[in-house]
Motif scaffolding. Structure first.
Motif, PDB file in Angstrom:
ATOM      1  N   PRO A  50      14.879  86.478  18.699  1.00  0.00           N
ATOM      2  CA  PRO A  50      14.975  87.899  19.061  1.00  0.00           C
ATOM      3  C   PRO A  50      13.937  88.784  18.377  1.00  0.00           C
ATOM      4  O   PRO A  50      13.459  89.760  18.967  1.00  0.00           O
ATOM      5  CB  PRO A  50      16.406  88.268  18.639  1.00  0.00           C
ATOM      6  N   ASP A  51      13.564  88.454  17.124  1.00  0.00           N
ATOM      7  CA  ASP A  51      12.566  89.262  16.425  1.00  0.00           C
ATOM      8  C   ASP A  51      11.141  88.779  16.675  1.00  0.00           C
ATOM      9  O   ASP A  51      10.188  89.326  16.124  1.00  0.00           O
ATOM     10  CB  ASP A  51      12.852  89.290  14.925  1.00  0.00           C
ATOM     11  N   ARG A  52      10.994  87.731  17.501  1.00  0.00           N
ATOM     12  CA  ARG A  52       9.699  87.171  17.920  1.00  0.00           C
ATOM     13  C   ARG A  52       8.898  86.574  16.770  1.00  0.00           C
ATOM     14  O   ARG A  52       7.689  86.342  16.910  1.00  0.00           O
ATOM     15  CB  ARG A  52       8.866  88.233  18.637  1.00  0.00           C
ATOM     16  N   LYS A  53       9.546  86.289  15.673  1.00  0.00           N
ATOM     17  CA  LYS A  53       8.848  85.688  14.539  1.00  0.00           C
ATOM     18  C   LYS A  53       8.900  84.166  14.562  1.00  0.00           C
ATOM     19  O   LYS A  53       8.188  83.500  13.809  1.00  0.00           O
ATOM     20  CB  LYS A  53       9.437  86.214  13.230  1.00  0.00           C
ATOM     21  N   PRO A 342       2.459  71.496  33.022  1.00  0.00           N
ATOM     22  CA  PRO A 342       3.082  72.680  32.428  1.00  0.00           C
ATOM     23  C   PRO A 342       4.500  72.895  32.951  1.00  0.00           C
ATOM     24  O   PRO A 342       4.752  72.818  34.153  1.00  0.00           O
ATOM     25  CB  PRO A 342       2.155  73.813  32.865  1.00  0.00           C
ATOM     26  N   ASN A 343       5.423  73.166  32.041  1.00  0.00           N
ATOM     27  CA  ASN A 343       6.829  73.373  32.392  1.00  0.00           C
ATOM     28  C   ASN A 343       7.262  74.831  32.366  1.00  0.00           C
ATOM     29  O   ASN A 343       8.055  75.266  33.191  1.00  0.00           O
ATOM     30  CB  ASN A 343       7.731  72.618  31.397  1.00  0.00           C
ATOM     31  N   CYS A 344       6.774  75.565  31.366  1.00  0.00           N
ATOM     32  CA  CYS A 344       7.342  76.877  31.084  1.00  0.00           C
ATOM     33  C   CYS A 344       6.326  77.695  30.291  1.00  0.00           C
ATOM     34  O   CYS A 344       5.348  77.154  29.759  1.00  0.00           O
ATOM     35  CB  CYS A 344       8.628  76.719  30.264  1.00  0.00           C
ATOM     36  N   GLY A 345       6.581  78.995  30.211  1.00  0.00           N
ATOM     37  CA  GLY A 345       5.680  79.847  29.452  1.00  0.00           C
ATOM     38  C   GLY A 345       6.359  81.099  28.958  1.00  0.00           C
ATOM     39  O   GLY A 345       7.374  81.542  29.508  1.00  0.00           O
ATOM     40  N   VAL A 346       5.798  81.659  27.909  1.00  0.00           N
ATOM     41  CA  VAL A 346       6.294  82.914  27.356  1.00  0.00           C
ATOM     42  C   VAL A 346       5.120  83.681  26.775  1.00  0.00           C
ATOM     43  O   VAL A 346       4.173  83.092  26.254  1.00  0.00           O
ATOM     44  CB  VAL A 346       7.383  82.661  26.294  1.00  0.00           C
ATOM     45  N   MET A 347       5.167  84.997  26.893  1.00  0.00           N
ATOM     46  CA  MET A 347       4.120  85.878  26.384  1.00  0.00           C
ATOM     47  C   MET A 347       4.724  86.771  25.311  1.00  0.00           C
ATOM     48  O   MET A 347       5.768  87.387  25.525  1.00  0.00           O
ATOM     49  CB  MET A 347       3.576  86.734  27.545  1.00  0.00           C
ATOM     50  N   LEU A 348       4.052  86.867  24.141  1.00  0.00           N
ATOM     51  CA  LEU A 348       4.588  87.647  23.030  1.00  0.00           C
ATOM     52  C   LEU A 348       3.534  88.598  22.479  1.00  0.00           C
ATOM     53  O   LEU A 348       2.359  88.259  22.417  1.00  0.00           O
ATOM     54  CB  LEU A 348       5.035  86.728  21.889  1.00  0.00           C
TER      55      LEU A 348
END
Length: 353
Positions: A50-53, A342-348
């Protein structure tokens, strides 16, 4: 303007991928630039804390925890076993103290406690689905494909695409224990794949891989059990799409303004969009357009949510488009990038100095 980094999880048993590929995000051109790869075997799903750390990744050995450094690079902190076969999906409860894992291969729903430093700790509970599926040649056994906590965290929804149902577990937010509260039966041979709650917490949407349908439910917490009232069943494939027998509805996301529901489907290899009625939750189909790649297993919205990256598993590409919500258009904006399986991705976003 904030800087962003993107992470793409890949299988590693075939090809040259090491597991997670890190990309710098060009927010102006809405594209990615490869930076480096991090070793983790068969990264089927990745999830930020949740805190993206921290970043969590599915792996053969369970769940691997990485620390997200200030420049977006990853430092491996350790792993925890889920006491089962490799997972497929993860979610974190609203308190930030527990991680749930969906077990596609063994039909298991697993809950693990998160340590004070955010790393994954011991298993607090697990539940194996039992039974026979409705389609012998495809889903003859339990396949838990998604887990999702309800917005207030009292229940954990476990999606079994093999048994065509969604179990709603009561979730003890102190002990991490599960007990069955209800079972939401889906249409036979529909194969519910993923679910998402609207951002106001009032509606649940399920995407069904074989039926190529999205179901809309009104969600209520009755104190001791949840109630899901069915409102709508609407197809994901348009008139010009291939027949449902050769398509497979896959991923599902809601935009931050709560107005649009986006999804991908394989076979016709499209990204589609529904517009949501904010009061009733009912969907209206706006478009379903090709992503110039094969088997779009997942997708990422750029920070402006006016651009999208399609993650095309079978072809091993990332393709980029501008997204016009009003006109219902996708326009390709740059050349594809290549990533093995590639299966999945996330941008932060990165921490600003």
């Amino acid at each position: 303007m904030s800087k962003y980094v993107a992470y793409i999880g890949s299988y590693t048993y075939i090809g040259k991928s090491k597991g997670i590929t890190i990309f710098d995000v060009d927010t102006e051109k809405a594209t990615l630039r490869k930076r480096e790869e991090v070793e983790v075997n068969n990264s089927a799903y990745i999830l930020p804390s949740p805190d993206r750390k921290l970043l969590y990744s599915i792996a053969d050995e369970g769940v691997v925890t990485f620390r997200v450094e200030k420049d977006g690079s990853l430092t491996r902190l350790g792993h925890a076993t889920i006491r089962g076969m490799r997972g497929r999906y993860m979610d974190i409860d609203p308190t930030g103290r527990f991680l749930a894992v969906a077990g596609y291969h063994d039909g298991k729903t697993t809950v693990l406690r998160l340590n004070e430093d955010g790393t994954v700790g011991e298993v607090t509970d697990g539940f194996f689905d039992r039974g026979m599926g409705s389609i012998a040649e495809r889903d003859s056994q339990p396949h838990v494909s998604c887990v999702r906590f309800t917005p207030e965290g009292k229940y954990l929804c476990s999606v079994d695409m093999g048994l065509d149902h969604i179990k709603a577990f009561r979730f003890d937010q102190e002990t991490g224990k599960l007990s069955v509260a209800d079972v939401l039966h889906c249409n036979v041979q529909s194969a519910p794949n993923q679910i998402v709650f609207s951002r106001d917490g009032n509606f649940l949407y399920t995407i069904n891989q074989i039926a190529n349908m999205i179901n809309t439910y009104y969600y209520e917490d009755m104190g001791t059990h949840p109630i899901f009232t069915h409102l709508q069943r609407i197809p994901t494939i348009g008139r010009r799409s291939l027949s449902s027998s050769v398509t497979a509805a896959l991923s599902l996301k809601i935009t931050s303004d709560n107005r649009y529901l986006l999804y991908t489907s394989a076979g016709d290899n499209c990204l589609g969009m529904f517009e949501r009625d904010l009061e009733t939750g009912v969907l209206t189909h706006r478009f379903s357009l090709p992503v110039s790649g094969l088997y779009p297993k997942d997708f990422m919205l750029f920070p402006d949510e006016k651009h999208v990256c399609s993650i095309n598993y079978e072809e091993g590409t990332l393709t980029f488009f501008s997204l016009d919500y009003e006109k219902g258009l996708l326009v390709m904006t740059s050349a594809p990038l290549y990533v093995d399986q590639p299966n999945c991705g996330v941008m932060l976003p990165l921490e600003e100095d």
